[in-house]
Motif scaffolding. Structure first.
Motif, PDB file in Angstrom:
ATOM      1  N   GLN A 456     -46.078  -0.739 -37.205  1.00 54.83           N
ATOM      2  CA  GLN A 456     -46.204  -1.040 -35.780  1.00 54.83           C
ATOM      3  C   GLN A 456     -44.872  -0.891 -35.040  1.00 54.83           C
ATOM      4  O   GLN A 456     -44.750  -1.290 -33.892  1.00 54.83           O
ATOM      5  CB  GLN A 456     -46.722  -2.473 -35.613  1.00 54.83           C
ATOM      6  CG  GLN A 456     -48.022  -2.741 -36.337  1.00 54.83           C
ATOM      7  CD  GLN A 456     -48.411  -4.211 -36.303  1.00 54.83           C
ATOM      8  OE1 GLN A 456     -48.010  -4.937 -35.407  1.00 54.83           O
ATOM      9  NE2 GLN A 456     -49.197  -4.639 -37.283  1.00 54.83           N
ATOM     10  N   ASN A 457     -43.880  -0.334 -35.721  1.00 53.11           N
ATOM     11  CA  ASN A 457     -42.531  -0.233 -35.158  1.00 53.11           C
ATOM     12  C   ASN A 457     -42.403   1.055 -34.350  1.00 53.11           C
ATOM     13  O   ASN A 457     -42.301   2.152 -34.912  1.00 53.11           O
ATOM     14  CB  ASN A 457     -41.496  -0.266 -36.288  1.00 53.11           C
ATOM     15  CG  ASN A 457     -40.091  -0.464 -35.764  1.00 53.11           C
ATOM     16  OD1 ASN A 457     -39.810  -0.243 -34.589  1.00 53.11           O
ATOM     17  ND2 ASN A 457     -39.193  -0.865 -36.656  1.00 53.11           N
ATOM     18  N   GLU A 458     -42.410   0.948 -33.041  1.00 57.87           N
ATOM     19  CA  GLU A 458     -42.357   2.122 -32.182  1.00 57.87           C
ATOM     20  C   GLU A 458     -40.999   2.812 -32.212  1.00 57.87           C
ATOM     21  O   GLU A 458     -40.880   3.952 -31.763  1.00 57.87           O
ATOM     22  CB  GLU A 458     -42.683   1.711 -30.743  1.00 57.87           C
ATOM     23  CG  GLU A 458     -44.099   1.174 -30.578  1.00 57.87           C
ATOM     24  CD  GLU A 458     -44.364   0.749 -29.141  1.00 57.87           C
ATOM     25  OE1 GLU A 458     -43.406   0.786 -28.332  1.00 57.87           O
ATOM     26  OE2 GLU A 458     -45.520   0.387 -28.843  1.00 57.87           O
ATOM     27  N   LYS A 459     -39.975   2.125 -32.737  1.00 63.96           N
ATOM     28  CA  LYS A 459     -38.647   2.742 -32.787  1.00 63.96           C
ATOM     29  C   LYS A 459     -38.550   3.791 -33.878  1.00 63.96           C
ATOM     30  O   LYS A 459     -37.675   4.649 -33.853  1.00 63.96           O
ATOM     31  CB  LYS A 459     -37.589   1.653 -33.006  1.00 63.96           C
ATOM     32  CG  LYS A 459     -37.513   0.632 -31.877  1.00 63.96           C
ATOM     33  CD  LYS A 459     -36.386  -0.347 -32.060  1.00 63.96           C
ATOM     34  CE  LYS A 459     -36.640  -1.303 -33.206  1.00 63.96           C
ATOM     35  NZ  LYS A 459     -37.722  -2.265 -32.922  1.00 63.96           N
ATOM     36  N   LEU A 460     -39.419   3.707 -34.889  1.00 67.07           N
ATOM     37  CA  LEU A 460     -39.374   4.668 -35.997  1.00 67.07           C
ATOM     38  C   LEU A 460     -40.005   5.988 -35.580  1.00 67.07           C
ATOM     39  O   LEU A 460     -40.973   6.007 -34.808  1.00 67.07           O
ATOM     40  CB  LEU A 460     -40.114   4.112 -37.214  1.00 67.07           C
ATOM     41  CG  LEU A 460     -39.516   2.893 -37.910  1.00 67.07           C
ATOM     42  CD1 LEU A 460     -40.436   2.451 -39.035  1.00 67.07           C
ATOM     43  CD2 LEU A 460     -38.134   3.198 -38.454  1.00 67.07           C
ATOM     44  N   PRO A 461     -39.515   7.106 -36.108  1.00 67.64           N
ATOM     45  CA  PRO A 461     -40.192   8.385 -35.878  1.00 67.64           C
ATOM     46  C   PRO A 461     -41.602   8.340 -36.451  1.00 67.64           C
ATOM     47  O   PRO A 461     -41.863   7.661 -37.450  1.00 67.64           O
ATOM     48  CB  PRO A 461     -39.304   9.385 -36.650  1.00 67.64           C
ATOM     49  CG  PRO A 461     -37.982   8.720 -36.788  1.00 67.64           C
ATOM     50  CD  PRO A 461     -38.262   7.258 -36.882  1.00 67.64           C
ATOM     51  N   VAL A 462     -42.541   9.063 -35.814  1.00 66.08           N
ATOM     52  CA  VAL A 462     -43.943   9.051 -36.257  1.00 66.08           C
ATOM     53  C   VAL A 462     -44.064   9.517 -37.698  1.00 66.08           C
ATOM     54  O   VAL A 462     -44.846   8.973 -38.481  1.00 66.08           O
ATOM     55  CB  VAL A 462     -44.793   9.937 -35.327  1.00 66.08           C
ATOM     56  CG1 VAL A 462     -46.228  10.015 -35.843  1.00 66.08           C
ATOM     57  CG2 VAL A 462     -44.762   9.391 -33.909  1.00 66.08           C
ATOM     58  N   ARG A 463     -43.297  10.520 -38.055  1.00 65.47           N
ATOM     59  CA  ARG A 463     -43.386  11.045 -39.422  1.00 65.47           C
ATOM     60  C   ARG A 463     -43.027   9.972 -40.445  1.00 65.47           C
ATOM     61  O   ARG A 463     -43.666   9.869 -41.508  1.00 65.47           O
ATOM     62  CB  ARG A 463     -42.440  12.246 -39.579  1.00 65.47           C
ATOM     63  CG  ARG A 463     -42.533  12.919 -40.954  1.00 65.47           C
ATOM     64  CD  ARG A 463     -41.644  14.154 -41.005  1.00 65.47           C
ATOM     65  NE  ARG A 463     -40.247  13.813 -40.811  1.00 65.47           N
ATOM     66  CZ  ARG A 463     -39.451  13.386 -41.802  1.00 65.47           C
ATOM     67  NH1 ARG A 463     -39.941  13.216 -43.019  1.00 65.47           N
ATOM     68  NH2 ARG A 463     -38.189  13.107 -41.562  1.00 65.47           N
ATOM     69  N   VAL A 464     -42.052   9.150 -40.146  1.00 61.77           N
ATOM     70  CA  VAL A 464     -41.650   8.085 -41.066  1.00 61.77           C
ATOM     71  C   VAL A 464     -42.741   7.024 -41.151  1.00 61.77           C
ATOM     72  O   VAL A 464     -43.048   6.517 -42.234  1.00 61.77           O
ATOM     73  CB  VAL A 464     -40.322   7.457 -40.604  1.00 61.77           C
ATOM     74  CG1 VAL A 464     -39.943   6.269 -41.494  1.00 61.77           C
ATOM     75  CG2 VAL A 464     -39.214   8.501 -40.616  1.00 61.77           C
ATOM     76  N   MET A 465     -43.387   6.709 -40.016  1.00 63.83           N
ATOM     77  CA  MET A 465     -44.474   5.738 -40.029  1.00 63.83           C
ATOM     78  C   MET A 465     -45.627   6.219 -40.896  1.00 63.83           C
ATOM     79  O   MET A 465     -46.210   5.451 -41.667  1.00 63.83           O
ATOM     80  CB  MET A 465     -44.954   5.486 -38.599  1.00 63.83           C
ATOM     81  CG  MET A 465     -43.889   4.847 -37.706  1.00 63.83           C
ATOM     82  SD  MET A 465     -44.405   4.766 -35.976  1.00 63.83           S
ATOM     83  CE  MET A 465     -45.757   3.613 -36.084  1.00 63.83           C
ATOM     84  N   VAL A 466     -45.954   7.503 -40.793  1.00 60.37           N
ATOM     85  CA  VAL A 466     -47.036   8.069 -41.612  1.00 60.37           C
ATOM     86  C   VAL A 466     -46.665   8.015 -43.087  1.00 60.37           C
ATOM     87  O   VAL A 466     -47.489   7.676 -43.946  1.00 60.37           O
ATOM     88  CB  VAL A 466     -47.349   9.504 -41.163  1.00 60.37           C
ATOM     89  CG1 VAL A 466     -48.338  10.160 -42.121  1.00 60.37           C
ATOM     90  CG2 VAL A 466     -47.896   9.512 -39.743  1.00 60.37           C
ATOM     91  N   GLN A 467     -45.407   8.350 -43.412  1.00 58.80           N
ATOM     92  CA  GLN A 467     -44.972   8.296 -44.809  1.00 58.80           C
ATOM     93  C   GLN A 467     -45.117   6.893 -45.370  1.00 58.80           C
ATOM     94  O   GLN A 467     -45.535   6.704 -46.523  1.00 58.80           O
ATOM     95  CB  GLN A 467     -43.510   8.750 -44.904  1.00 58.80           C
ATOM     96  CG  GLN A 467     -43.306  10.244 -44.752  1.00 58.80           C
ATOM     97  CD  GLN A 467     -41.838  10.620 -44.855  1.00 58.80           C
ATOM     98  OE1 GLN A 467     -40.967   9.767 -44.791  1.00 58.80           O
ATOM     99  NE2 GLN A 467     -41.579  11.895 -45.017  1.00 58.80           N
ATOM    100  N   ILE A 468     -44.757   5.895 -44.559  1.00 55.80           N
ATOM    101  CA  ILE A 468     -44.856   4.506 -45.016  1.00 55.80           C
ATOM    102  C   ILE A 468     -46.302   4.118 -45.260  1.00 55.80           C
ATOM    103  O   ILE A 468     -46.642   3.495 -46.279  1.00 55.80           O
ATOM    104  CB  ILE A 468     -44.199   3.568 -43.989  1.00 55.80           C
ATOM    105  CG1 ILE A 468     -42.689   3.806 -43.950  1.00 55.80           C
ATOM    106  CG2 ILE A 468     -44.492   2.112 -44.323  1.00 55.80           C
ATOM    107  CD1 ILE A 468     -41.975   3.076 -42.835  1.00 55.80           C
ATOM    108  N   LEU A 469     -47.217   4.515 -44.363  1.00 57.59           N
ATOM    109  CA  LEU A 469     -48.637   4.198 -44.533  1.00 57.59           C
ATOM    110  C   LEU A 469     -49.208   4.865 -45.773  1.00 57.59           C
ATOM    111  O   LEU A 469     -49.961   4.253 -46.540  1.00 57.59           O
ATOM    112  CB  LEU A 469     -49.413   4.622 -43.290  1.00 57.59           C
ATOM    113  CG  LEU A 469     -49.121   3.830 -42.011  1.00 57.59           C
ATOM    114  CD1 LEU A 469     -49.826   4.461 -40.828  1.00 57.59           C
ATOM    115  CD2 LEU A 469     -49.547   2.383 -42.180  1.00 57.59           C
TER     116      LEU A 469
END
Length: 583
Positions: A456-469
């Motif tokens: 839910q961290n909007e500061k992270l790049p989208v690609r990094v958020m997807v990798q984490i998920l």
């Protein structure tokens, strides 16, 4: 150092040539004038000549009333000269630890020996020094302290050597005279309590030594203290007691607030403190753990502020590096100095300390590496809020920690926290820079709590958020697979059906994992929908302006940033959706 009795024998003993009357003659006029350090003295010529070989010769050759110009090199002050003058006029002299060395030096300079007169001052002072000063720890220190103004003359007469030898001999018999060894505080207790308990005086000494008082070696100037401590090390006094004495000395003379003074030191005081901290660094034992990291860090801060030489600062950084696994974040928060410093903390010094630790780490146990890596994470989280902290500096420290702890089982929560703070305080970073800083984050080692926050961290790049998920889904799937018997198909079927035979905690945990997988899957689907909406909007915009410019499609640029583009002809964001089976 040795006690050279022969110098006293030569100075104080000889055959007596007679004893002139010591009766003070009130009827005689004071016919000779002397000015000692600005203080005038009117003295009887005959009484002075009877006791002093030097004054007798001067009075014979110079009949004038004032001899002050002939005594310009006299090694004394007005108070000591008054004692000697009273002795010459027949009064008793009160000797003490504070004046005996000065009296001895002056008596030697004036030639007040047994050759000139029996029971002369040199003999009396020597007897007092040998029998009252040397046997006592406290009196030796007081006598040395008093000799600092005439140090060269006292050293020439071996008085300094005698006191130092007495002190060292007593320390060899009882090292506790230097103070109890320091407690190496590595816990997270209250800092003030730690500092209070780090050094405690020797209780045994206080109870059983009759002349115990607060006097210790910290009273001495560095010119006397340094050679005495160096001689103790050569004579193999236990180093933990030497380290305790060094700490006590620094606490008295160098560290800010030690004397309750908040004002900046004068230039003279700064030079003196710089000289002290450089000398103490040379005296410090090299063994790991004898001196707490908190003290070493405090010394390094002071050395930087006082502009100590490079050798001193480098030596302190090496010592900290050797025991960095015992340090705290506070120990690494070294303020940057100088007008040209842009960053709040001296990160270059921290880099050198880290390199010293890693280059000297030889243990097969990796726990020390994990501790230091977590320490660096906490340090980065502390300094990340500095708006002037450069991206390259942050990355270089993170990479040092990551490279050294690679292959260990530590999680990445600390690094994620530091990155989150840095991104929050540096909102001006470009997308490329944000992706660059996230490069040091190992998503596969983040805890479920950190992953939930990152999703839910909007500061992270989208690609990094997807990798984490994706990483979370893989870990959940592996965990469920390990807990479910049978092959992959049977495991999947077990999640889809409501197994009536499952009981207790195992069934409950599987249901929670399944719900978590559904939650994560929903988040991935939402991200894909957002990507699809962006793609359609950008394609519509590009279609309207296709003939107006020849620039590359904005959607292709967006796909490139998201890491979804594999060829110039692809039009869909290749984020593979995991199948999540409903209950």
């Amino acid at each position: 150092m040795t006690w050279k009795q022969q110098k006293y024998d030569k100075m104080a003993t000889s055959k007596s040539k007679g004893s002139p009357s010591r009766k003070l003659m009130h009827g005689l006029s004071s016919d000779v004038q002397l000015h000692i350090r600005g203080v005038p003295f009117s003295l009887n010529r005959e009484l002075l000549a009877a006791r002093s070989e030097k004054l007798a010769a001067l009075l014979k050759e110079n009949p004038e009333d004032d001899l002050s110009h002939l005594l310009g090199d006299i090694p004394t002050d007005s108070e000591t000269f008054e004692l000697v003058a009273r002795f010459c006029h027949g009064f008793d002299v009160s000797l003490s630890p504070e004046n005996v060395i000065k009296v001895l030096c002056l008596a030697h300079y004036l030639g007040m020996t047994e050759i000139k007169s029996s029971n002369n001052l040199a003999k009396k002072a020597c007897f007092y020094f040998q029998n009252n000063i040397l046997p006592s720890w406290n009196k030796c220190i007081k006598a040395l302290k008093s000799a600092e103004t005439i140090l060269q003359q006292a050293a020439d007469l071996s008085l300094v050597d005698a006191c130092a030898e007495s002190i060292i001999t007593k320390v060899l018999q009882d090292p506790g005279l230097l103070g109890e060894p320091m407690r190496n505080v590595t816990t997270t207790d209250d800092d003030s309590e730690n500092e209070e308990n780090a050094y405690k005086p020797n209780v045994r000494r206080r109870l059983f030594v009759l002349d115990w008082k607060s006097e210790d070696l910290t009273l001495l100037s560095i010119a006397l203290y340094e050679p005495i401590i160096r001689a103790m090390v050569l004579r193999e006094v236990p180093l933990e007691y030497v380290a305790s004495s060094l700490f006590h000395y620094l606490n008295k003379w160098v560290f800010p607030g030690a004397k309750g003074e908040d004002d900046d030191p004068s230039p003279y005081e700064r030079n003196s403190q710089r000289e002290i901290i450089e000398a103490v660094e040379r005296l410090m034992p090299q063994e790991r753990g004898l001196i707490p990291c908190s003290l070493l860090s405090q010394m390094l801060r002071s050395a930087i502020i006082l502009d100590a030489d490079t050798e001193c600062k480098s030596g302190l950084e090496i010592r900290i590096g050797k025991q960095l696994d015992q340090a705290t974040v506070k120990d690494l928060l070294i303020p940057a100095q100088g007008y040209a410093k842009e960053e709040q903390y001296d990160t270059e010094s921290v880099k050198r300390i880290l390199k010293n630790f890693y280059s000297n780490y030889t243990s097969k146990d990796t726990s020390g590496l994990v501790v230091v890596a977590e320490l660096v994470d906490d340090f980065l989280a502390e300094v990340a809020s500095d708006i002037d902290l450069k991206l390259n500096t942050f990355l270089s420290l993170a990479e040092l920690s990551q490279a050294a702890s690679g292959g260990t089982n530590r999680n990445s929560d600390g690094m994620y926290r530091a990155i989150d703070i840095y991104l929050d305080k540096h909102r001006y970073l470009t997308d490329r820079e944000r992706e660059e800083i996230c490069r040091v984050l190992d998503c596969s080692k983040m805890s479920p709590e950190a992953c939930e926050h990152a999703a839910q961290n909007e500061k992270l790049p989208v690609r990094v958020m997807v990798q984490i998920l994706f990483s979370v889904q893989l870990k959940l799937k592996d965990t469920v697979a390990k807990r479910t018997p049978g092959g992959p198909n049977n495991r999947l079927l077990k999640l889809e059906a409501d197994d009536e035979d499952a009981r207790g905690t195992s069934s409950s945990e599987e249901e929670m994992m399944k719900a978590e997988m559904e939650k994560m899957g929903s988040k991935v689907i939402e991200l894909e929908k957002e990507c699809d909406m962006m793609r359609r909007e950008i394609q519509r915009s590009n279609y309207q302006h296709r003939n107006q410019n020849g620039k590359t499609s904005m959607w292709k640029e967006m796909k490139r940033k998201l890491g979804c583009m594999t060829s110039m002809h692809e039009t869909n964001c290749h984020v593979k959706k995991k199948k999540v089976h409903p209950r």
